[in-house]
Design an enzyme around this catalytic site. Structure first.
Site, PDB file in Angstrom:
ATOM      1  N   ASP A  36       0.149  -5.643   0.046  1.00 17.82           N
ATOM      2  CA  ASP A  36       0.080  -3.979   1.417  1.00 17.82           C
ATOM      3  C   ASP A  36       1.491  -3.704   1.862  1.00 17.82           C
ATOM      4  OD1 ASP A  36      -0.839  -2.217   2.580  1.00 17.82           O
ATOM      5  OD2 ASP A  36      -3.637  -3.279   2.823  1.00 17.82           O
TER       6      ASP A  36
HETATM    7  C1  NOJ Z   1      -1.759  -0.747   4.781  1.00 21.13           C
HETATM    8  C2  NOJ Z   1      -3.435  -0.293   3.642  1.00 21.13           C
HETATM    9  O1  NOJ Z   1      -4.268  -1.180   3.883  1.00 21.13           O
HETATM   10  C3  NOJ Z   1      -3.412   0.114   2.624  1.00 21.13           C
HETATM   11  O2  NOJ Z   1      -5.062   0.260   2.396  1.00 21.13           O
HETATM   12  C4  NOJ Z   1      -2.087   1.720   2.198  1.00 21.13           C
HETATM   13  O3  NOJ Z   1      -2.574   2.051   0.972  1.00 21.13           O
HETATM   14  C5  NOJ Z   1      -1.186   1.389   3.168  1.00 21.13           C
HETATM   15  N1  NOJ Z   1      -1.088   0.631   4.199  1.00 21.13           N
HETATM   16  C6  NOJ Z   1       0.050   2.054   2.083  1.00 21.13           C
HETATM   17  O4  NOJ Z   1       0.230   2.717   3.400  1.00 21.13           O
END
Ligand code: NOJ
Length: 741
Positions: free
Chosen positions: A275
């Site tokens: 993530d």
């Molecule tokens: C953080 C989020 O937790 C995730 O779900 C998302 O896809 C990413 N950022 C990218 O934006």
């Protein structure tokens, strides 16, 4: 002849697929052989689109495998051109974006879509999102999110598919199929990403990013289920590791989950992305001393690509030199990434037409979004058949959410536009304004507004109307990532507004648009009818208008329990029974004598003040139709583990409206080597019945599907006695016994 034609594809497809995979793996290996170490590490690096000039240079040098959030096709093509024409090996990049519940045409938030219990519609919604997103060069979405959550305080409950592992699995599979299409190499297919792996939705106290404490059995019996389904049934292309640390181990460094289970047990051969900065966040977790160690831990655990934090690029060479990671670690990661790029057909055609195709907000897309919004709405109360609206001449529309196009789109919307969003006010006027006079008084400017100065004006207007429609709820920014709440009552002066309006002797219909279950016990009591519309997206307005006037009939069912109060959380239907199962549900505070002597005798597992029942159970929802459930008939009551449970039940629509009932099949394993939930959803069907129509509903449940991870950590069916219900929700119905020998 006909049979022959039908069977050919079935016989040939698996072989062709296998051959295609062999070809792809050969191409991957031959490319890998030509790559320098730095080029390999480059593939493991994902950039964000903030600074494209710097990105072009990194791509040119082979130091980036992916860019996140390019949405302009010209920029997408330039980035691909640099990758393909100007980098040494010409490896295309993969462009990712959070396309969560639509790209331009916004569908209801995933939790709303889950309320439809409609796999086909959910798949179609994801397909439309893929068509729109791929038209600008996006070939990878960070969806679906399938975190099981039992906590509406958690802002990301909006993005989830609810609390139930079966429902979440089926809908996650549907979404993956929709995004990825028939063949990932089609230009309008986008790779899906099952996220967040895993347990993120169990954050303590519902506070985002918080610690989780899930046992291996807990993972296997609950949180892993939707992931396993998307890997095994839908061939999901990618997986995202989650932010949480479980029992002290960040998910981004959890080898047991990322390798032992995901790769070795399930055979996943796509790639895993971290993530956003979840690699470097392991330092804040107190798990990694510095970025170099964080990179090492994530690489070794099996995180193939790092989202934006750049520690792989900065440290992997050195780590290899110091033998802290192996060449095999790197090669495996790069193989996984390249495999997906080949599957997407990016090597054959990385480009997209920079002429925008006419797919945004296409009429068919809007129509589907309306259907999805209609099916997502859950009717929670309808006293004296207040709805659908009949014979009304004058309506007063009030409330901050009646005409806020941006707010009704919900969380995780980056590309959908308020200017294309149809609000309830707009739709009511457009669709019904000729027949009915529609007056509008927002009273509150936004959901958190505490200014009650317009209350009296609204009351005066309400007195002159036949019916009051109050649109309240949450602005979209109050749910979603990093937007947890500890108080789930309506924000601002909205509850006061509902109370004030309920004091007038006029039918009050409340429509709630929100990203989560809210504490709405008072509003339920005070309203004559209540529709829970979640954040319904671009076409929320027309859908709600047709539901209010009976052109559509509510069919949504709650995909998550609605507690009465925050203090009851976690509250979920598939809980364990405890040694003192709850009885009675009324507040006991008034019954306990002052000065009572200490005793626990007679008390069970409940709250003295709010009992043990939720406000509404999982699976609950009303319809304008009235469905009568016949007695379920089991074909056989004694079965073996290899058998299939056959059950049928007559369902009758004894109401005046055509409608759809979501018939739910639950079981309970009465005893096991570990205590088992009081009910588990095992199947469901959406059944359409015309007014007055009957239908026999059949379910076939292979007994193998009631297996669970038992005391020996084996997934098996333990013989014994079971209950089964066919019911309208997770609380109703009478159990029927069956036995597995
Ligand atoms: C953080 C989020 O937790 C995730 O779900 C998302 O896809 C990413 N950022 C990218 O934006």
């Amino acid at each position: 002849m006909r049979i022959f034609i039908l069977f050919i594809p079935l016989l040939i497809t698996p072989n062709l697929l296998a051959q295609k995979d062999i070809d792809i793996n050969q191409k991957v290996d031959s490319l890998l052989n030509r790559m320098t170490l730095l080029e390999k590490i480059g593939q493991m690096n994902q950039l964000s689109a903030d600074d494209m000039e710097t990105n072009y240079e990194l791509i040119r040098r082979g130091l980036a495998g992916s860019v996140l959030s390019i949405t302009n096709p010209t920029v997408a093509n330039k980035a691909q051109l640099v990758a393909v024409e100007e980098s040494r090996l010409g490896i295309p990049i993969i462009i990712g974006r959070d396309v969560i519940h639509g790209f331009k045409t916004i569908f209801p938030i995933p939790l709303g879509q889950a309320a439809s219990f409609d796999e086909e519609l959910v798949q179609q919604g994801a397909r439309i999102a893929a068509i729109e997103a791929s038209s600008v060069g996006i070939r990878w979405t960070f969806a679906p999110m399938m975190d099981i959550t039992r906590d509406p305080r958690w802002g990301r409950v909006a993005e989830s598919l609810g609390e139930d592992p079966l429902l979440a699995s089926k809908l996650a599979v549907a979404m993956v199929k929709g995004f990825q299409g028939d063949n990932l190499s089609n230009p309008d297919a986008i790779a899906a990403c099952a996220k967040h792996f895993v347990g993120y939705g169990a954050a303590e106290g519902g506070r985002d990013y918080n610690t989780t404490l899930i046992t291996e059995r807990g993972f296997r019996n609950l949180y892993l289920k939707p992931f396993e389904a998307t890997v095994k049934v839908a061939n999901v292309a990618t997986i995202m590791s989650s932010f949480n640390a479980n029992d002290g181990i960040p998910a981004t460094a959890n080898k047991f989950l990322l390798k032992d289970i995901l790769r070795d047990e399930w055979g996943f051969d796509g790639f895993v992305v971290s993530d956003w900065a979840s690699v470097t966040e392991m330092i804040a977790h107190g798990f990694s001393e510095n970025e170099k160690q964080a990179a090492m831990q994530a690489i070794k655990a099996g995180v193939d690509m790092e989202m934006v934090s750049g520690t792989y690029l900065a440290n992997a060479e050195k780590l290899l030199e110091e033998k802290k990671i192996s060449e095999e670690n790197i090669d495996n990661a790069v193989r996984n990434i390249l495999r997906v790029k080949f599957r997407l057909g990016l090597f054959d055609n990385p480009y997209v037409s920079s002429e925008l195709k006419n797919v945004f907000y296409a009429p068919a897309h809007l129509e589907k979004a309306k259907e999805a919004a209609e099916e997502s709405v859950v009717m929670l109360k309808n006293k004296n058949s207040t709805l659908p609206l009949k014979k009304v001449k004058k309506i007063l529309v009030v409330g901050p959410l009646a005409n806020m196009p941006h707010e009704q789109m919900g969380t995780w919307v980056f590309d959908g536009e308020a200017s294309h969003t149809q609000t309830p006010l707009l739709a009511l006027r457009k669709q019904y304004g000729e027949k009915v006079k529609i007056d509008y008084e927002p009273v509150l400017k936004y959901s958190r507004d505490n200014d009650i100065s317009a209350f009296n004006k609204a009351v005066e207007k309400a007195k002159k109307a036949d019916v009051i429609l109050a649109f309240v709820g949450e602005e979209s920014i109050l749910s979603g990532e990093a937007h947890s709440l500890s108080d789930l009552h309506l924000q601002g002066a909205q509850s006061k507004l509902i109370k004030k309006l309920s004091d007038i002797e006029k039918p009050l219909i409340t429509v709630i648009m929100a990203g989560r279950p809210l504490s709405i016990e008072d509003e339920i009591i005070q309203s004559d009818a209540l529709l829970y519309a979640w954040h319904p997206g671009t076409m929320g307005g027309p859908a709600i208008a047709d539901l209010l006037f009976g052109k559509a009939n509510p069919s949504g069912r709650l995909p998550i329990t609605f507690p009465k109060e925050v203090g009851q959380i976690p509250m979920y239907y598939n809980h364990l029974n405890t040694g003192r199962p709850p009885t009675g549900n009324d507040s006991q505070l008034d019954c306990i004598p002052v000065g009572a002597l200490q005793t626990s005798l007679g008390n069970t597992s409940l709250y003295l003040d709010s009992g043990h029942e939720p406000l509404f159970p999982f699976g609950f929802g009303l319809s304008y139709s009235n469905f009568k459930y016949g007695e379920p008939k089991l074909k056989e009551k004694i079965l073996s583990v290899n058998d299939t449970l056959n059950v049928s039940m007559e369902l009758s629509n004894i109401g005046d409206y055509d409608g759809t009932e979501i018939v739910q099949l639950y079981i309970r394993d009465l005893y096991g080597s570990i205590a088992r939930p009081v009910r588990e959803l095992k199947d469901f069907q959406r059944v359409n019945l015309k007014a007055g129509e009957n239908k026999v509903v059949h379910f076939q449940l292979p007994i193998s599907q009631i297996a669970f991870w038992n005391i020996n950590m084996e997934e098996i069916v333990e013989p014994g006695n079971f209950h089964m219900w066919i019911s309208r929700d997770s609380k109703s119905g009478e159990p029927i016994n069956f036995e597995v020998r």
